[in-house]
Design an enzyme around this catalytic site. Structure first.
Site, PDB file in Angstrom:
ATOM      1  CE  LYS A 292      -2.885   2.102   3.331  1.00 51.10           C
ATOM      2  NZ  LYS A 292      -2.229   3.394   3.494  1.00 51.10           N
TER       3      LYS A 292
ATOM      4  CE  LYS B 251       4.805   1.033  -2.720  1.00 47.79           C
ATOM      5  NZ  LYS B 251       3.896   1.770  -1.588  1.00 47.79           N
TER       6      LYS B 251
ATOM      7  CE  LYS C 176       5.646   7.937  -2.881  1.00 51.91           C
ATOM      8  NZ  LYS C 176       5.162   7.755  -1.516  1.00 51.91           N
TER       9      LYS C 176
ATOM     10  CG  ASP D 293      -2.410   1.983  -2.859  1.00 48.67           C
ATOM     11  OD1 ASP D 293      -1.542   2.934  -3.083  1.00 48.67           O
ATOM     12  OD2 ASP D 293      -2.879   1.778  -1.767  1.00 48.67           O
TER      13      ASP D 293
HETATM   14  P1  ADP Z   1       6.122   4.092   0.384  1.00 45.15           P
HETATM   15  O1  ADP Z   1       7.507   3.810  -0.504  1.00 45.15           O
HETATM   16  O2  ADP Z   1       5.567   2.689   0.725  1.00 45.15           O
HETATM   17  O3  ADP Z   1       5.171   4.924  -0.303  1.00 45.15           O
HETATM   18  P2  ADP Z   1       8.067   5.317   2.376  1.00 45.15           P
HETATM   19  O4  ADP Z   1       9.006   4.319   2.336  1.00 45.15           O
HETATM   20  O5  ADP Z   1       8.358   6.448   1.599  1.00 45.15           O
HETATM   21  O6  ADP Z   1       6.623   4.421   1.786  1.00 45.15           O
HETATM   22  O7  ADP Z   1       7.732   5.275   3.932  1.00 45.15           O
HETATM   23  C1  ADP Z   1       6.775   6.290   4.406  1.00 45.15           C
HETATM   24  C2  ADP Z   1       7.307   7.237   5.297  1.00 45.15           C
HETATM   25  O8  ADP Z   1       7.214   6.095   6.511  1.00 45.15           O
HETATM   26  C3  ADP Z   1       8.668   7.850   5.333  1.00 45.15           C
HETATM   27  O9  ADP Z   1       8.454   8.915   5.798  1.00 45.15           O
HETATM   28  C4  ADP Z   1       9.530   6.699   6.105  1.00 45.15           C
HETATM   29  O10 ADP Z   1      10.517   7.258   6.731  1.00 45.15           O
HETATM   30  C5  ADP Z   1       8.662   6.255   7.145  1.00 45.15           C
HETATM   31  N1  ADP Z   1       8.718   4.653   7.638  1.00 45.15           N
HETATM   32  C6  ADP Z   1       9.054   3.681   6.913  1.00 45.15           C
HETATM   33  N2  ADP Z   1       9.304   2.500   7.600  1.00 45.15           N
HETATM   34  C7  ADP Z   1       9.479   3.152   8.897  1.00 45.15           C
HETATM   35  C8  ADP Z   1       9.883   2.553   9.949  1.00 45.15           C
HETATM   36  N3  ADP Z   1       9.964   1.174  10.512  1.00 45.15           N
HETATM   37  N4  ADP Z   1       9.747   3.397  11.408  1.00 45.15           N
HETATM   38  C9  ADP Z   1       9.451   4.661  11.244  1.00 45.15           C
HETATM   39  N5  ADP Z   1       9.359   5.062  10.094  1.00 45.15           N
HETATM   40  C10 ADP Z   1       9.171   4.513   9.043  1.00 45.15           C
HETATM   41 MG    MG Z   2       7.810   4.686  -2.173  1.00 47.54          MG
END
Ligand code: ADP
Ligand code: MG
Length: 267
Positions: free
Chosen positions: A8, A13, A39, A126
């Site tokens: 999601k 990710k 993104k 998603d």
């Molecule tokens: P996605 O790629 O799935 O959209 P992101 O990797 O960009 O998600 O993560 C979204 C946010 O969550 C980021 O700000 C990231 O730093 C934070 N985040 C991800 N995993 C953790 C974790 N285990 N603990 C704290 N913050 C986290």
């Molecule tokens: Mg991402």
């Protein structure tokens, strides 16, 4: 090994992908991480900046694919991890999935798939339709990132369905789930009871991981100056070692949507 990371939006990710990529590089593998999310911030914590996307580069070259060289689109990030961002159409226009499909074609032509031991696709999950499912045509393993909540598990179930479908014609397995930003795992456990699949790791919410993102660094890079972060690196090294061992994985059989609502809700 080709690995497709799905989950999601906002579930972690890219954060997880970057740290797994560094962990795999630490194990001596030549790693290429491909951001397949419009993104285009998948590799940000590896390079420390938003690298030009494949779409940016193609636009610059008037869509003459033959004028695009590996060095135009592949950037070296932390730990020697190579980074690509597919990019996407302008927000609200065009098809992001198409861009992912084109990225696959271009990287194949550039022989990028042959020159790395591990290719990690970081894909939004998603919707796993059309082009966004394209990485599953190449992957040996799919890895799903989820938290302990309904929405992420609902998305995971959809991704599991896509894996099941692709596995009919491709040698694809689901390596399993990674629980992220959660201490609780009761709903995750409920889900894997009904749709059997391995749970590779459960990562809590760790403030330093959030900070690492803001700093444009992986947790491995931050651990260089702060050894107290080494246990956090260990989570990702464990996942990397598990994958390198060539796990059996599963071809999942997803739960029907309505049954999932009943399984994971309180009413
Ligand atoms: P996605 O790629 O799935 O959209 P992101 O990797 O960009 O998600 O993560 C979204 C946010 O969550 C980021 O700000 C990231 O730093 C934070 N985040 C991800 N995993 C953790 C974790 N285990 N603990 C704290 N913050 C986290
Ligand atoms: Mg991402």
């Amino acid at each position: 090994m080709k690995l497709a990371v799905y989950g999601k939006g906002g579930i972690g990710k890219s954060t997880t992908s970057c740290n797994i990529s560094v962990a795999l590089a630490r194990r001596g593998r030549r790693v290429l991480q491909i951001g397949c999310d419009p993104k285009h911030d998948s590799t940000f914590t590896l390079t420390g900046f938003l690298i030009p996307t494949i779409i940016d580069t193609l636009e610059e070259k008037d869509y003459h694919y033959e004028d695009v060289y590996a060095e135009d689109v592949i950037y070296e990030g932390y730990g020697g991890v190579h980074c690509v961002e597919a990019g996407g159409p302008p927000a609200g226009a065009g098809c992001g999935g198409y861009v992912v499909g084109e990225t696959m074609k271009l990287l194949k032509e550039l022989r990028a798939f042959d020159e790395h031991d591990v290719i990690l696709f970081d894909v939004l999950g998603d919707v796993v339709c059309g082009g966004f499912a394209a990485p599953l045509n190449y992957a040996d393993y799919c890895l799903i990132i989820t938290d302990n909540g309904f929405d992420a598990l609902f998305a995971a179930n959809r991704i599991a369905a896509s894996v099941r479908e692709k596995a009919r014609t491709h040698p694809l397995k689901l390596a399993g789930l990674v629980g992220n930003r959660t201490n609780k795992r009761d709903l995750i456990d409920k889900y894997v009871e009904s749709v059997p699949m391995p749970v590779l790791e459960i990562l809590p919410l760790i403030e330093d991981i959030r900070i690492s993102r803001v700093k444009g660094k992986t947790i491995f890079e931050m651990a260089e100056s702060d050894p107290s972060l080494e246990p956090v690196c260990q989570y990702y090294l464990n996942i990397a070692d598990h994958l390198l061992a060539g796990p059996e994985g599963v071809v999942p059989k997803e739960t029907p949507d309505r049954a999932l609502f009943e399984l994971l809700s309180d009413f």
